[in-house]
Design an enzyme around this catalytic site. Structure first.
Site, mmCIF file in Angstrom:
data_model
loop_
_atom_site.group_PDB
_atom_site.id
_atom_site.type_symbol
_atom_site.label_atom_id
_atom_site.label_comp_id
_atom_site.label_asym_id
_atom_site.label_seq_id
_atom_site.Cartn_x
_atom_site.Cartn_y
_atom_site.Cartn_z
ATOM 1 N N ARG A 1 -7.115 -3.671 -11.429
ATOM 2 C CA ARG A 1 -7.836 -2.422 -12.150
ATOM 3 C C ARG A 1 -8.547 -3.154 -13.689
ATOM 4 O O ARG A 1 -9.499 -2.568 -14.151
ATOM 5 C CB ARG A 1 -7.378 -1.301 -12.326
ATOM 6 C CG ARG A 1 -6.963 -0.589 -11.016
ATOM 7 C CD ARG A 1 -5.978 0.421 -11.329
ATOM 8 N NE ARG A 1 -4.773 -0.315 -11.497
ATOM 9 C CZ ARG A 1 -3.433 0.322 -11.786
ATOM 10 N NH1 ARG A 1 -3.697 1.465 -11.928
ATOM 11 N NH2 ARG A 1 -2.506 -0.252 -12.160
ATOM 12 N N LYS B 1 2.243 -9.746 -0.405
ATOM 13 C CA LYS B 1 2.140 -8.937 -1.655
ATOM 14 C C LYS B 1 2.823 -7.741 -1.518
ATOM 15 O O LYS B 1 2.812 -7.001 -0.428
ATOM 16 C CB LYS B 1 0.791 -8.568 -1.706
ATOM 17 C CG LYS B 1 0.328 -7.649 -3.067
ATOM 18 C CD LYS B 1 -1.038 -7.820 -3.069
ATOM 19 C CE LYS B 1 -1.650 -6.843 -4.267
ATOM 20 N NZ LYS B 1 -1.505 -5.341 -4.037
ATOM 21 N N CYS C 1 0.894 -1.454 0.065
ATOM 22 C CA CYS C 1 0.104 -0.060 0.019
ATOM 23 C C CYS C 1 0.860 1.355 -0.114
ATOM 24 O O CYS C 1 1.826 1.501 0.969
ATOM 25 C CB CYS C 1 -0.791 -0.127 1.170
ATOM 26 S SG CYS C 1 -1.956 1.379 1.142
HETATM 27 C C1 LIG Z 1 -8.745 1.354 -5.324
HETATM 28 C C2 LIG Z 1 -7.888 0.656 -4.925
HETATM 29 C C3 LIG Z 1 -7.809 -0.002 -3.658
HETATM 30 C C4 LIG Z 1 -6.598 -1.068 -3.265
HETATM 31 N N1 LIG Z 1 -6.503 -1.698 -1.997
HETATM 32 C C5 LIG Z 1 -5.634 -2.627 -1.981
HETATM 33 C C6 LIG Z 1 -5.614 -3.647 -0.796
HETATM 34 O O1 LIG Z 1 -6.613 -3.476 0.045
HETATM 35 N N2 LIG Z 1 -4.576 -4.283 -0.580
HETATM 36 C C7 LIG Z 1 -3.744 -4.197 -1.552
HETATM 37 O O2 LIG Z 1 -2.733 -5.256 -1.152
HETATM 38 N N3 LIG Z 1 -3.537 -3.757 -2.519
HETATM 39 C C8 LIG Z 1 -4.472 -2.845 -2.753
HETATM 40 N N4 LIG Z 1 -4.631 -2.208 -4.060
HETATM 41 C C9 LIG Z 1 -3.554 -2.531 -5.002
HETATM 42 C C10 LIG Z 1 -4.188 -3.512 -6.090
HETATM 43 O O3 LIG Z 1 -4.307 -4.760 -5.242
HETATM 44 C C11 LIG Z 1 -3.122 -3.839 -7.167
HETATM 45 O O4 LIG Z 1 -1.860 -4.181 -6.670
HETATM 46 C C12 LIG Z 1 -2.887 -2.787 -7.998
HETATM 47 O O5 LIG Z 1 -3.972 -2.038 -8.469
HETATM 48 C C13 LIG Z 1 -1.960 -2.966 -9.335
HETATM 49 O O6 LIG Z 1 -2.678 -4.059 -9.898
HETATM 50 P P1 LIG Z 1 -3.384 -3.679 -11.440
HETATM 51 O O7 LIG Z 1 -2.584 -2.786 -12.334
HETATM 52 O O8 LIG Z 1 -3.939 -5.134 -11.774
HETATM 53 O O9 LIG Z 1 -4.722 -2.907 -10.899
HETATM 54 C C14 LIG Z 1 -5.634 -1.251 -4.340
HETATM 55 C C15 LIG Z 1 -5.524 -0.442 -5.436
HETATM 56 C C16 LIG Z 1 -6.718 0.280 -5.613
HETATM 57 C C17 LIG Z 1 -6.526 1.038 -7.104
#
Ligand SMILES: Cc1cc2nc3c(=O)[nH]c(=O)nc-3n(C[C@H](O)[C@H](O)[C@H](O)COP(=O)(O)O)c2cc1C
EC number: 1.3.1.-
Length: 327
Positions: free
Chosen positions: A219, A133, A94
């Site tokens: 996303r 993660k 995060c």
């Molecule tokens: C709105 C939002 C909320 C997220 N909440 C978390 C979370 O609770 N825990 C976490 O490990 N990552 C969180 N992330 C990160 C995502 O799990 C992911 O690692 C990140 O979006 C990159 O992957 P993507 O490009 O497939 O979206 C969040 C991302 C976004 C945009």
């Protein structure tokens, strides 16, 4: 390939996960947005709702904990075990400033010695499967070598890597060079996460890393919930399935949330990602954002489904996202 649904705080709660599972099929794992243990050791009502077994029936769900206190992690893991979970994930990704300033999430990556002690303690005192993660560092990709050395000391269930730095937030592109090195040197299985928004993105990734057997999607799924079926069988997202999926989420939020405003807030967050799967989505997106009543919201959503088509490749998402997201 194994597919995992990324935890997305505020979005991929149990309402979203069960609708996704019903209409778009199975993910191999569903990661539950983070639990942030408090000093009293109690889960917030939202955290509890999210992990209740009856809200995760028929799916392999993995709760996530975000803390830098081994004691809080262990206590929370025990609690999760009592709810029937056998696996838990540690959030070291995060990037949010409030989290990082407390040395949690990707903020923890700046304190490798402390992280090492933390891991030693949690692996000693829990008997659950633990995965991590992680981002690749706080400020520099060079930090990752040391971090991986630490991760390699413990029997991780798997290591999910989102190869960005904390300071990147969601800007810049994922660092595939560091990911490749991690893949080579990690002692446990590695899962890739980051910017797979389309079938083409997925194919580019698998061509570059043919040995990777698990990816986490975030996303990309929010934008196109039909992404996994599109990857696996080239079936495009169909409007009826998307509409039924939307309706289930919308109805469930009306059932469990108090007041129109709260329901609208949730739905607007979802449409922020989902609207670009439609042709000419901009004017509908604006109206959804402005809607103050459910009736107005329903009218514009109906018009969007009636009047527009689904893009075969919602590539527009990748142009629109970096730096745009809330989390
Ligand atoms: C709105 C939002 C909320 C997220 N909440 C978390 C979370 O609770 N825990 C976490 O490990 N990552 C969180 N992330 C990160 C995502 O799990 C992911 O690692 C990140 O979006 C990159 O992957 P993507 O490009 O497939 O979206 C969040 C991302 C976004 C945009």
């Amino acid at each position: 390939m194994k597919f995992y649904l990324a935890p997305l705080e505020g979005i991929t709660g149990h309402v979203y996960r069960s609708a996704y599972h019903k209409y778009f099929g199975e993910m191999d794992k569903y990661f539950i947005p983070f639990i942030s243990p408090n000093q009293f050791g109690r889960l917030s009502s939202r955290e509890k709702e999210n992990i209740l077994p009856e809200h995760n029936e028929g799916v392999y769900a993995v709760p996530q904990i975000m803390t830098s206190s081994a004691e809080d992690f262990i206590r929370t893991a025990w609690k999760l075990q009592k709810y029937g979970y056998g696996e838990v994930n540690l959030n070291l990704g995060c990037p949010s400033k409030t989290v990082v300033s407390k040395g949690r999430g990707s903020g923890f990556l700046a304190f490798p010695d402390k992280l090492n002690c933390f891991l030693e303690e949690i692996f000693e005192q829990t008997n659950m499967k633990i995965s991590i993660k992680t981002r690749i560092g706080k400020e520099s990709p060079e930090e990752f070598e040391r971090l991986l050395e630490i991760y390699n000391k413990y029997p991780l269930e798997e290591l999910i890597i989102h190869p960005r730095l904390q300071t990147d937030f969601y800007k810049n592109t994922p660092n595939w060079e560091v990911f490749g090195a991690a893949l080579k040197h990690s002692k446990c299985s590695v899962c890739y996460n980051g910017d797979i928004f389309t079938v083409q993105d997925y194919e580019k990734f698998t061509a570059a890393f043919p040995t990777v057997d698990r990816v986490m999607l975030g996303r990309g799924i929010l934008s196109n919930p039909g992404l996994v079926p599109a990857i696996l069988s080239k079936t495009p997202l169909e409007k009826p399935a998307l509409e039924a999926f939307h309706n289930q989420i919308y109805e469930k939020y009306q059932e469990i949330l108090y007041g129109e405003k709260n329901v609208l807030f949730k739905m607007k967050e979802l449409w922020f990602y989902m609207a670009p799967v439609f042709t000419n989505y901009e004017k509908y997106g604006k109206k959804i954002k402005k809607a103050e009543k459910l009736a107005a919201y329903e009218k514009v959503v109906k018009a969007l489904f009636d009047e527009q088509e689904i893009f075969s490749v919602p590539a527009v998402l990748s142009d629109r996202l970096p730096g745009d997201v809330i989390f």
